[in-house]
Design a protein around this motif. Structure first.
Motif, PDB file in Angstrom:
ATOM      1  N   LEU A   1       1.341  -4.474  -6.819  1.00  0.00           N
ATOM      2  CA  LEU A   1       1.001  -3.132  -6.337  1.00  0.00           C
ATOM      3  C   LEU A   1       2.228  -2.453  -5.746  1.00  0.00           C
ATOM      4  N   LYS A   2       3.048  -3.227  -5.055  1.00  0.00           N
ATOM      5  CA  LYS A   2       4.251  -2.685  -4.419  1.00  0.00           C
ATOM      6  C   LYS A   2       5.150  -1.990  -5.436  1.00  0.00           C
ATOM      7  N   THR A   3       5.376  -2.640  -6.579  1.00  0.00           N
ATOM      8  CA  THR A   3       6.268  -2.038  -7.579  1.00  0.00           C
ATOM      9  C   THR A   3       5.615  -0.849  -8.270  1.00  0.00           C
ATOM     10  N   ALA A   4       4.293  -0.861  -8.392  1.00  0.00           N
ATOM     11  CA  ALA A   4       3.602   0.293  -8.979  1.00  0.00           C
ATOM     12  C   ALA A   4       3.807   1.524  -8.105  1.00  0.00           C
ATOM     13  N   ILE A   5       3.763   1.330  -6.793  1.00  0.00           N
ATOM     14  CA  ILE A   5       3.992   2.439  -5.859  1.00  0.00           C
ATOM     15  C   ILE A   5       5.441   2.914  -5.959  1.00  0.00           C
ATOM     16  N   GLU A   6       6.377   1.965  -6.030  1.00  0.00           N
ATOM     17  CA  GLU A   6       7.795   2.318  -6.144  1.00  0.00           C
ATOM     18  C   GLU A   6       8.059   3.112  -7.417  1.00  0.00           C
ATOM     19  N   ILE A   7       7.468   2.694  -8.525  1.00  0.00           N
ATOM     20  CA  ILE A   7       7.686   3.387  -9.805  1.00  0.00           C
ATOM     21  C   ILE A   7       7.075   4.774  -9.768  1.00  0.00           C
ATOM     22  N   GLY A   8       5.879   4.905  -9.180  1.00  0.00           N
ATOM     23  CA  GLY A   8       5.279   6.229  -9.044  1.00  0.00           C
ATOM     24  C   GLY A   8       6.183   7.160  -8.255  1.00  0.00           C
ATOM     25  N   GLY A   9       6.871   6.611  -7.241  1.00  0.00           N
ATOM     26  CA  GLY A   9       7.758   7.420  -6.416  1.00  0.00           C
ATOM     27  C   GLY A   9       8.985   7.932  -7.139  1.00  0.00           C
ATOM     28  N   LEU A  10       9.304   7.358  -8.290  1.00  0.00           N
ATOM     29  CA  LEU A  10      10.471   7.816  -9.060  1.00  0.00           C
ATOM     30  C   LEU A  10      10.242   9.186  -9.682  1.00  0.00           C
ATOM     31  N   PHE A  11       8.961   9.630  -9.730  1.00  0.00           N
ATOM     32  CA  PHE A  11       8.643  10.862 -10.461  1.00  0.00           C
ATOM     33  C   PHE A  11       8.082  11.971  -9.565  1.00  0.00           C
ATOM     34  N   ILE A  12       8.023  11.711  -8.250  1.00  0.00           N
ATOM     35  CA  ILE A  12       7.577  12.741  -7.307  1.00  0.00           C
ATOM     36  C   ILE A  12       8.571  12.787  -6.146  1.00  0.00           C
ATOM     37  N   ASP A  13       8.526  13.866  -5.343  1.00  0.00           N
ATOM     38  CA  ASP A  13       9.400  13.957  -4.165  1.00  0.00           C
ATOM     39  C   ASP A  13       9.023  12.857  -3.178  1.00  0.00           C
ATOM     40  N   LYS A  14       7.817  12.927  -2.687  1.00  0.00           N
ATOM     41  CA  LYS A  14       7.237  11.877  -1.852  1.00  0.00           C
ATOM     42  C   LYS A  14       5.763  12.207  -1.681  1.00  0.00           C
ATOM     43  N   GLY A  15       4.993  11.188  -1.275  1.00  0.00           N
ATOM     44  CA  GLY A  15       3.563  11.423  -1.113  1.00  0.00           C
ATOM     45  C   GLY A  15       2.746  10.202  -1.480  1.00  0.00           C
ATOM     46  N   PRO A  16       1.431  10.303  -1.335  1.00  0.00           N
ATOM     47  CA  PRO A  16       0.555   9.161  -1.610  1.00  0.00           C
ATOM     48  C   PRO A  16       0.524   8.800  -3.097  1.00  0.00           C
ATOM     49  N   ILE A  17       0.367   7.499  -3.377  1.00  0.00           N
ATOM     50  CA  ILE A  17       0.271   7.002  -4.750  1.00  0.00           C
ATOM     51  C   ILE A  17      -1.097   6.367  -5.008  1.00  0.00           C
ATOM     52  N   VAL A  18      -1.624   5.662  -3.990  1.00  0.00           N
ATOM     53  CA  VAL A  18      -2.901   4.961  -4.175  1.00  0.00           C
ATOM     54  C   VAL A  18      -3.546   4.760  -2.812  1.00  0.00           C
ATOM     55  N   GLN A  19      -4.859   4.579  -2.804  1.00  0.00           N
ATOM     56  CA  GLN A  19      -5.575   4.219  -1.592  1.00  0.00           C
ATOM     57  C   GLN A  19      -6.188   2.825  -1.773  1.00  0.00           C
ATOM     58  N   VAL A  20      -6.048   1.994  -0.737  1.00  0.00           N
ATOM     59  CA  VAL A  20      -6.565   0.624  -0.795  1.00  0.00           C
ATOM     60  C   VAL A  20      -7.544   0.431   0.352  1.00  0.00           C
ATOM     61  N   LYS A  21      -8.695  -0.146   0.026  1.00  0.00           N
ATOM     62  CA  LYS A  21      -9.734  -0.271   1.041  1.00  0.00           C
ATOM     63  C   LYS A  21     -10.240  -1.709   1.134  1.00  0.00           C
ATOM     64  N   TYR A  22     -10.228  -2.259   2.355  1.00  0.00           N
ATOM     65  CA  TYR A  22     -10.899  -3.520   2.653  1.00  0.00           C
ATOM     66  C   TYR A  22     -12.346  -3.216   3.039  1.00  0.00           C
ATOM     67  N   ARG A  23     -13.178  -4.215   2.888  1.00  0.00           N
ATOM     68  CA  ARG A  23     -14.583  -4.080   3.277  1.00  0.00           C
ATOM     69  C   ARG A  23     -14.724  -3.661   4.744  1.00  0.00           C
ATOM     70  N   GLY A  24     -15.481  -2.600   4.946  1.00  0.00           N
ATOM     71  CA  GLY A  24     -15.784  -2.168   6.307  1.00  0.00           C
ATOM     72  C   GLY A  24     -14.670  -1.411   6.997  1.00  0.00           C
ATOM     73  N   ASN A  25     -13.508  -1.283   6.345  1.00  0.00           N
ATOM     74  CA  ASN A  25     -12.376  -0.588   6.959  1.00  0.00           C
ATOM     75  C   ASN A  25     -12.154   0.779   6.332  1.00  0.00           C
ATOM     76  N   SER A  26     -11.448   1.625   7.029  1.00  0.00           N
ATOM     77  CA  SER A  26     -11.049   2.909   6.455  1.00  0.00           C
ATOM     78  C   SER A  26      -9.973   2.669   5.403  1.00  0.00           C
ATOM     79  N   PRO A  27      -9.891   3.536   4.406  1.00  0.00           N
ATOM     80  CA  PRO A  27      -8.879   3.354   3.365  1.00  0.00           C
ATOM     81  C   PRO A  27      -7.466   3.454   3.919  1.00  0.00           C
ATOM     82  N   SER A  28      -6.575   2.663   3.350  1.00  0.00           N
ATOM     83  CA  SER A  28      -5.158   2.734   3.695  1.00  0.00           C
ATOM     84  C   SER A  28      -4.442   3.468   2.568  1.00  0.00           C
TER      85      SER A  28
END
Length: 712
Positions: A426-453
């Protein structure tokens, strides 16, 4: 034909005296594999219940519905083609249909014990059925059919009906072998006009002998299974109700985790999956021997395995790890696989075993020349990272280097090929997505019962600010879907390929059970679903995957191959969108998309591919086959005619040119092996209709403000 069949029966009477069916006198004795440690079984059930309840992303209520599902699943696992149990058995089992949930809470294994006791009884009884059936020739003039949609068929009413079911299955197996051997005989005559074809009677006897040998082997393998094997099956019927990726690994399976979790076959470079009695190809490893050879495909089923100059071994019904042993081998040796293709045709494929070269699983790039302009193509087989070595290669930094090199060659646009990329870091997927945008969110990850990160790219540099197209297919999964979804949500790239990607939006973790219970013996491990992925627009990639902006027909268009086609997948849902805005990057995004859709719709090649995909679906849904020889041969000829009608469906030749990037030219000159690999890749790219259309789209896109191109 009737005269031929009558003559055949007369010959059989003469040949009966020399009929030798190996194993006829073999006696199978089954002893019920009772648990050597009943306490361990109860502890295992208790620990798993605790972990599933407290650790699974979306725990299920252990209630009557759960009980019914476990009940149905276990009986289906023990007798998937309904060749052992009869109706009276099922009626007896049914007393537990809605009690298993209560039994599990008490760690009561009465249902499991009853089913296993009856299974061993029926198994021993059945070991005589097939030998008696195969000792006599079949009546091939009789007009009858076999239906193989076992999910919809009921269990036999009694033993006589069960034996008749065995007879039909054996007859079908023999018919298959006869038909294949008759074709072999015809081929031999074509190769050598002096060759004298063997008669039908001889071939029929041999077909029954081979069928008997295969089933004898199957029964011998069953006797090798111990209590741990059977109990693991039962436990997984419980565990897999939570979702298809949550799985229990018995201690022995845990030790072979790398092989069993992925089905990795080091000898040919393929990943296999055991499904009922069959061994199925689920992935080809990029750069591996099977991938290079080109004939083996995802969805193919391996029926037989032969070493060079040796008789093939039938692996239908064989355990996956036993099949692996046959397929693996030393580098340079040949293995011949008899496979059932997705179109139901049977094909022999010879593959020279080799070590899967790690280099071929890394990012690689090519330059496409179209109408005198250069375009970059980057192939990303997986999202790799070396967790043990911070300075080791990873797909994020490698992708950045490839883009830098391609920019120096003044490319007009960039195409990223994510087809067959099952995901990874997942880490490298986020890094690769960042190569094509200025900056910003790439994905949201959620654990059970927690708010999304919200996982973001924090680097304000945009490595590539030119036109971007991402090519996907039904086997693009997990991290691939995260990257494609982010680029689609930003409207940064055109996503082109299959109608939708695989749809795996969950994350698993492997947990040793002894971590939660101090038991003297190894309890094994559970692979547990603990997280869920969400796009930055709030939608989950689970089940839905990523729907392409431009959908192109392919052979898997109507085939059940994605997460949505698995049992008990987690549902799609939606959360609040992340804080982002579409980039409004292109002058003509919608126009290019619509133009491509129209081009595909009017393409004779794509129309033919769609027809082929529809036919494939229909062929797979045909579960009824004639057991009359003449009718069977007629049906096979009709089926082969359809296969021949579509044999050139993927033959495509573009006017594109492909070459290695400048940074690789010196390496190619020095390394003949690398040169051969690149030559083969470029040859395939030229024939790839999907690459061709993706590059057309790329060439038509016009960025509103392309700093890189402005510098030219």
């Amino acid at each position: 034909m009737k005269n031929f069949i009558h003559t055949f029966h007369k010959k059989l009477q003469l040949l009966a005296a020399i009929l030798i069916l190996s194993g006829v006198l073999v006696s199978f004795t089954y002893e019920i594999n009772t648990s050597p440690d009943p306490k361990k079984d109860k502890v295992l059930v208790g620990v798993l219940r605790y972990i599933l309840k407290n650790g699974h992303y979306e725990p299920k209520d252990v209630n009557d519905d759960f009980s019914k599902a476990v009940y149905t699943k276990f009986i289906d696992e023990m007798d998937p083609v309904k060749r052992y149990f009869i109706k009276s058995d099922i009626e007896e089992f049914s007393q537990y249909k809605y009690k298993i949930d209560d039994q599990l809470k008490r760690e009561d294994l009465s249902f499991y014990n009853l089913v296993m006791e009856r299974f061993y009884q029926r198994l021993e009884e059945s070991s005589t059925y097939y030998k008696e059936i195969l000792a006599q020739p079949f009546d091939f003039e009789k007009k009858e059919q076999i239906k193989m949609n076992y999910d919809e068929l009921d269990f036999a009413k009694n033993k006589n009906e069960l034996i008749d079911s065995w007879r039909k299955q054996m007859k079908f197996n023999v018919l298959n072998r006869i038909q294949v051997q008759l074709e072999i005989e015809e081929d031999k005559v074509k190769e050598d006009s002096t060759y004298v074809k063997r008669d039908f009677a001889t071939i029929e006897i041999e077909a029954r002998e081979k069928t008997l040998e295969n089933i004898n082997d199957f029964y011998e393998r069953i006797t090798e299974l111990d209590h741990t094997d059977w109990f693991s099956t039962f436990v997984n019927c419980m565990v897999e109700q939570f979702d298809p990726h949550t799985t229990y690994f018995a201690p022995r399976i845990k030790e072979q985790f790398d092989i069993n979790i992925s089905g990795k076959i080091e000898g040919i470079g393929a990943r296999l999956q055991e499904k009922n009695d069959y061994t199925k190809i689920v992935e080809l490893i990029s750069g591996g021997p099977a991938w290079k050879q080109g004939d083996l495909e995802v969805g193919d089923i391996i029926l037989k395995v032969a070493q060079k100059d040796e008789e093939p071994v039938d692996i239908v019904g064989m355990r996956l790890d036993d099949a692996i042993k046959l397929i693996k081998g030393k580098k340079g040796t040949e293995v011949i696989l008899t496979v059932k293709k997705v179109d139901n045709s049977i094909q022999k494929i010879t593959i020279v075993r080799d070590v899967v070269e790690l280099e071929e699983t890394f990012v690689k790039s090519s330059i496409a020349i179209k109408d005198g302009k250069k375009y970059g193509i980057i192939n990303l087989p997986k999202f790799y990272i070396d967790f043990e070595n911070p300075d080791g290669r990873n797909s994020g930094s490698d992708m950045e280097k490839e883009i830098e090199a391609l920019k120096k060659e003044n490319i007009e646009g960039l195409l990223i090929d994510l087809r067959n990329n099952g995901g990874g870091s997942l880490k490298t997927a986020i890094e690769i997505g960042g190569l094509f945008i200025d900056k910003g969110p790439i994905v949201q990850v959620k654990y059970r019962g927690n708010s999304p990160s919200v996982k973001k790219d924090t680097d304000s540099d945009m490595q590539w600010d030119g036109s971007l197209v991402i090519l996907v297919n039904e086997l693009s999964a997990s991290a691939s879907e995260i990257l494609a979804a982010a680029m689609q949500d930003y409207k940064r790239a055109v996503i082109i390929g299959s109608n939708q990607t695989y749809g795996k939006g969950t994350v698993q973790n492997v947990i040793p059970l002894n971590k939660y219970y101090n038991y003297p013996d190894d309890l094994g491990a559970v692979k547990l679903t603990i997280q869920k992925f969400y796009r930055i627009n709030g939608g989950s990639t689970q089940l839905e995957g990523v729907h392409s902006d431009i959908a192109m027909p392919d052979k898997y268009s109507y085939v059940e191959i994605g997460e949505r086609d698995l049992k008990n997948p987690l549902a799609w849902d939606k959360i609040e969108k992340a804080n982002y805005e579409e980039m409004d990057f292109y002058k003509n995004f919608d126009q290019v998309v619509n133009t491509s859709k129209e081009r595909i719709s009017n393409s004779e090649e794509f129309t033919k591919i769609n027809e082929y995909a529809i036919w494939l679906k229909q062929a797979q849904e045909n579960n009824s086959f004639s057991l009359n020889f003449e009718k069977y041969i007629e049906e096979e000829k009709e089926h082969q005619a359809e296969i021949d009608r579509f044999k050139d469906v993927f033959k495509h030749e573009s006017n594109l040119e492909f070459q290695s990037p400048l940074k690789e030219l010196d390496l190619v000159k020095k390394d003949s092996s690398l040169a051969a690999k690149r030559e083969a890749w470029h040859k395939n790219l030229k024939k790839d209709i999907y690459i061709d259309e993706a590059l057309k789209v790329l060439s038509e896109l016009e960025p509103k403000n392309n700093k890189l191109l402005a510098k030219k």
